[in-house]
Design a protein around this motif. Structure first.
Motif: not given
Length: 256
Positions: A145-154, A159-170
């Motif tokens: 289960k994957i949720e895109p996360l809004a991120v600003e790079h400059g 986007i980053g990703f929240l995986i299974d509501q327990k792992f966030a990769y940004i």
């Protein structure tokens, strides 16, 4: 159980950097050798990848990863997409296209950089890719289960990703909007970029900023990636970090 393997933890040039005389370049500690940032997730025998940079082939061989169900892209910069061509063998042996996911801008840029993979009449052996355009809504792939996360790079929205509501990769972040901060509140494992120690960068968090955010969202554990050689020696910096805050390194494996 979710297994996380850090395939690469370096910034766009990796470490060592060609032509650099910085002392970290000559470290004998394997943790100071960093390929371009990428992470491999494994659950129930299903592998998915976040970002596919120019070191992808070397990383997958080192990890002995023989299959891949999908690739999630944070954005289209070269250090995150240039490994696409090396997905050819994985698609060939699986007998199906590689499913790739990203923002419309990101996937359109991949099409522009690898036009031969999308030609009407492709030559034999060209990458076989199936594009999946992402918006703001959560989705599922290969049991994740994957949720895109809004991120600003400059000034670039990525986007980053929240995986299974327990792992966030940004990664490659310089700012996280309130919506993203709320989604990663109390996350079990947070991965954030930390380019260098304290000197502000226009498009990347420093270690100081990444620590502040990991504490703000009360992440149970945080790992820092996308590291440049100017951050310093791995062990020196790790010794300065508080409890449950870690520098990631190539080959690191963690489980949830």
């Amino acid at each position: 159980m979710l297994k996380i393997q850090f395939l690469g933890t370096g910034t766009s040039q990796g470490i060592p950097v060609i032509g650099s005389d910085h002392p970290v370049n000559f470290s004998t500690d394997p943790k100071d050798k960093r390929l371009r940032s990428s992470v491999l997730l494994t659950k129930n025998g299903q592998n998915i990848l976040i970002d596919c940079g120019p070191d992808f082939r070397q990383q997958m061989l080192r990890a002995n990863a023989r299959t891949l169900e999908a690739i999630l892209f944070t954005h289209e910069h070269n250090d995150h997409v240039l490994g696409i061509d090396d997905t050819r063998s994985l698609s060939h042996f699986a007998g199906k296209p590689m499913e790739i996911y990203g923002l419309e801008r990101t996937l359109d840029e991949i099409k522009n950089r690898f036009p031969y993979a999308f030609a009407e009449e492709k030559y034999p052996g060209a990458p076989n890719l199936n594009l999946n355009y992402l918006g703001n809504t959560a989705f599922e792939v290969a049991g994740y289960k994957i949720e895109p996360l809004a991120v600003e790079h400059g000034n670039l929205p990525i986007i980053g990703f929240l995986i299974d509501q327990k792992f966030a990769y940004i990664t490659d972040a310089s700012f996280l909007p309130e919506t993203t901060l709320k989604k990663i509140k109390n996350v079990e494992i947070l991965v954030l970029n930390a380019l260098r120690k304290t000197e502000i960068h226009h498009s990347h968090f420093t270690l100081e900023q990444a620590l502040e955010i990991s504490n703000q969202v009360e992440a149970k554990s945080a790992y820092f990636t996308h590291i440049s050689l100017t951050l310093g020696f791995h062990e020196d910096i790790q010794d300065e970090l508080p409890k449950n805050r870690f520098l990631a390194f190539d080959g690191l494996e963690i489980e949830i």
